[in-house]
Write a protein that holds these residues in place. Structure first.
Motif, PDB file in Angstrom:
ATOM      1  N   TRP A  85       0.848  -1.188   0.000  1.00 53.56           N
ATOM      2  CA  TRP A  85       0.000   0.000   0.000  1.00 53.56           C
ATOM      3  C   TRP A  85       0.886   1.241   0.000  1.00 53.56           C
ATOM      4  O   TRP A  85       2.070   1.190   0.301  1.00 53.56           O
ATOM      5  CB  TRP A  85      -0.909   0.006   1.234  1.00 53.56           C
ATOM      6  N   GLY A  86       0.269   2.366  -0.339  1.00 54.11           N
ATOM      7  CA  GLY A  86       0.982   3.627  -0.339  1.00 54.11           C
ATOM      8  C   GLY A  86       1.249   4.149  -1.740  1.00 54.11           C
ATOM      9  O   GLY A  86       0.930   3.505  -2.755  1.00 54.11           O
ATOM     10  N   ALA A  87       1.829   5.340  -1.789  1.00 49.27           N
ATOM     11  CA  ALA A  87       2.154   5.959  -3.070  1.00 49.27           C
ATOM     12  C   ALA A  87       3.341   5.256  -3.718  1.00 49.27           C
ATOM     13  O   ALA A  87       4.022   4.425  -3.107  1.00 49.27           O
ATOM     14  CB  ALA A  87       2.449   7.447  -2.861  1.00 49.27           C
ATOM     15  N   ARG A  88       3.614   5.595  -4.969  1.00 52.39           N
ATOM     16  CA  ARG A  88       4.688   4.938  -5.701  1.00 52.39           C
ATOM     17  C   ARG A  88       6.052   5.209  -5.062  1.00 52.39           C
ATOM     18  O   ARG A  88       6.887   4.299  -4.964  1.00 52.39           O
ATOM     19  CB  ARG A  88       4.681   5.407  -7.168  1.00 52.39           C
ATOM     20  N   GLN A  89       6.282   6.428  -4.609  1.00 54.08           N
ATOM     21  CA  GLN A  89       7.565   6.733  -3.992  1.00 54.08           C
ATOM     22  C   GLN A  89       7.780   5.919  -2.723  1.00 54.08           C
ATOM     23  O   GLN A  89       8.880   5.437  -2.447  1.00 54.08           O
ATOM     24  CB  GLN A  89       7.641   8.233  -3.689  1.00 54.08           C
ATOM     25  N   LEU A  90       6.713   5.726  -1.937  1.00 50.52           N
ATOM     26  CA  LEU A  90       6.821   4.901  -0.732  1.00 50.52           C
ATOM     27  C   LEU A  90       7.061   3.442  -1.095  1.00 50.52           C
ATOM     28  O   LEU A  90       7.810   2.741  -0.393  1.00 50.52           O
ATOM     29  CB  LEU A  90       5.543   5.051   0.100  1.00 50.52           C
ATOM     30  N   LEU A  91       6.446   2.961  -2.185  1.00 48.76           N
ATOM     31  CA  LEU A  91       6.680   1.585  -2.615  1.00 48.76           C
ATOM     32  C   LEU A  91       8.146   1.368  -2.986  1.00 48.76           C
ATOM     33  O   LEU A  91       8.734   0.336  -2.647  1.00 48.76           O
ATOM     34  CB  LEU A  91       5.779   1.249  -3.803  1.00 48.76           C
ATOM     35  N   GLN A  92       8.737   2.326  -3.665  1.00 44.40           N
ATOM     36  CA  GLN A  92      10.147   2.194  -4.042  1.00 44.40           C
ATOM     37  C   GLN A  92      11.050   2.204  -2.814  1.00 44.40           C
ATOM     38  O   GLN A  92      11.982   1.395  -2.710  1.00 44.40           O
ATOM     39  CB  GLN A  92      10.519   3.333  -4.995  1.00 44.40           C
ATOM     40  N   ARG A  93      10.781   3.103  -1.888  1.00 42.68           N
ATOM     41  CA  ARG A  93      11.609   3.150  -0.677  1.00 42.68           C
ATOM     42  C   ARG A  93      11.456   1.887   0.152  1.00 42.68           C
ATOM     43  O   ARG A  93      12.420   1.371   0.727  1.00 42.68           O
ATOM     44  CB  ARG A  93      11.228   4.371   0.160  1.00 42.68           C
TER      45      ARG A  93
END
Length: 402
Positions: free
Chosen positions: A259-267
């Motif tokens: 879950w979360g935004a794309r930037q959070l998924l990458q991190r």
């Protein structure tokens, strides 16, 4: 500014007679986390870091934190020698530090050493009747030590040589040239004894024969010690070519939240990759449950469950536009001076412990002047800034543009 807790570091040795152990302990600590090496790895530029610390740095900047040289995670190699040194030092550190502190306390009280260096014990010379030291110099055979006299006075001891029969002599060879087997006592030539023991001696125990499967290990050994396949490392991904649906599917396949935004998924994927690959470098790898708990800690501190940046901006006076740097510096001037005085004391203690004869030189040094003589204008010390975010363009400036 009192310390709420005390963490062990290399400065614990400065106030003890073993102050030279401070640089030794400092060399066994990671330059990133300042803690003892945990699964140390060596880079291509010959610097050693914790496996997780250097992987986080390389995934963020791609450079070595020590020399700023470009490096890659694929070039990291485990450093087992440093790990053994760290384990041995951590085991001995509490006891050695305790003894060093006791010795420092004893020296501070001015107590003398309980026992001085003991002189080597001398054995008493046994002089024969009618002989003195003058006669012993002319005839050294007349002087005997106590141990020599005790050996010579043992009853039953004689200087006559012991007679060994020919049958007990190892080098004895019978006239017919045949020797007996040590197990079955069969007579044979000397050079045929080993072949007889290996092949047809009835008293020699025979090992059970095992089938060979083309390997150096036997089938029983392979069955009793099954080889466990080491965990495979997670390769890096190019997030720019992946769609959100594909990226979320890869996170679900790895067993981590998606879950979360794309930037959070990458991190999140980068942090999980660093945790997993660093665990592969460990001598005793952790379970996946432990790694998921570490990822949950990251989520609550830096990930999606962390507090929003707007809360920090609203509650931090430094982030406000009407922040007055002069008033802040005046109100915290005492803290600045206290920090400077503590830094000077630690520096002087380190110099006196490492460089002989440096105490007299530091007494005349201008650094020994009281900290009250310096002002905030004389020393270029920035005021402490707590909770400053990198995203704010005015975070590193005390005088924001008006």
């Amino acid at each position: 500014m009192e310390n709420s807790f005390d963490l062990p570091d290399s400065t614990d040795w400065l106030d003890t007679p073993l102050s030279l152990l401070a640089p030794l302990e400092s060399s066994l600590r990671c330059q990133v986390c300042k803690d003892f090496f945990d699964n140390p790895v060596i880079t291509s530029c010959s610097h050693t870091f914790c496996s997780l610390c250097i992987r986080r740095c390389l995934s963020t900047e791609g450079k070595c934190p020590a020399c700023r040289a470009s490096d890659q995670e694929l070039k990291l190699r485990r450093n087992w020698a440093v790990q053994e040194l760290v384990d041995a030092f951590q085991t001995a550190r509490p006891k050695v530090l305790e003894l060093a502190k006791k010795e420092a306390t004893r020296l501070a009280r001015g107590d003398l050493a309980p026992d001085g260096p003991s002189s080597p014990k001398k054995r008493k010379l046994d002089l024969r009747p009618g002989e003195g030291l003058e006669g012993s110099q002319s005839s050294p055979q007349g002087v005997r030590t106590r141990s020599q006299r005790s050996r010579s006075d043992v009853p039953g001891s004689s200087s006559a040589p012991e007679v060994i029969e020919d049958s007990q002599d190892e080098d004895y060879v019978p006239e017919d040239g045949l020797v007996n087997c040590p197990i079955c006592h069969r007579k044979m030539k000397n050079e045929a004894v080993f072949a007889h023991l290996d092949r047809d001696c009835p008293g020699t125990p025979t090992a059970p024969k095992t089938k060979s499967f083309g390997s150096l290990q036997s089938a029983a050994r392979i069955a009793s010690h099954p080889t466990t396949k080491p965990p495979e490392r997670i390769p890096a991904m190019n997030y720019s070519i992946l769609k959100d649906v594909v990226l979320r599917r890869k996170l679900r396949d790895l067993g981590i939240p998606d879950w979360g935004a794309r930037q959070l998924l990458q991190r999140r994927h980068t942090e999980w990759m660093n945790l997993w690959n660093a665990n592969c470098d460990s001598k005793n790898p952790k379970s996946k449950r432990d790694l998921l708990q570490e990822l949950d800690v990251w989520e609550r501190t830096q990930g999606g469950h962390a507090a929003a940046p707007s809360l920090f901006v609203a509650n931090n006076p430094v982030m406000r536009k009407d922040f007055n740097a002069a008033d802040w510096s005046t109100s915290h001037d005492g803290d600045f001076k206290r920090l400077i005085a503590n830094a000077r004391k630690r520096n002087d203690a380190a110099v006196r412990s490492t460089i002989p004869g440096a105490s007299a030189a530091h007494e005349e040094s201008p650094l020994e002047q009281p900290a009250t003589t310096s002002t905030a204008k004389d020393v270029d010390v920035s005021p402490p800034v707590y909770g400053v975010l990198e995203s704010n363009p005015h975070a590193n400036s005390l005088n924001p543009p008006r």
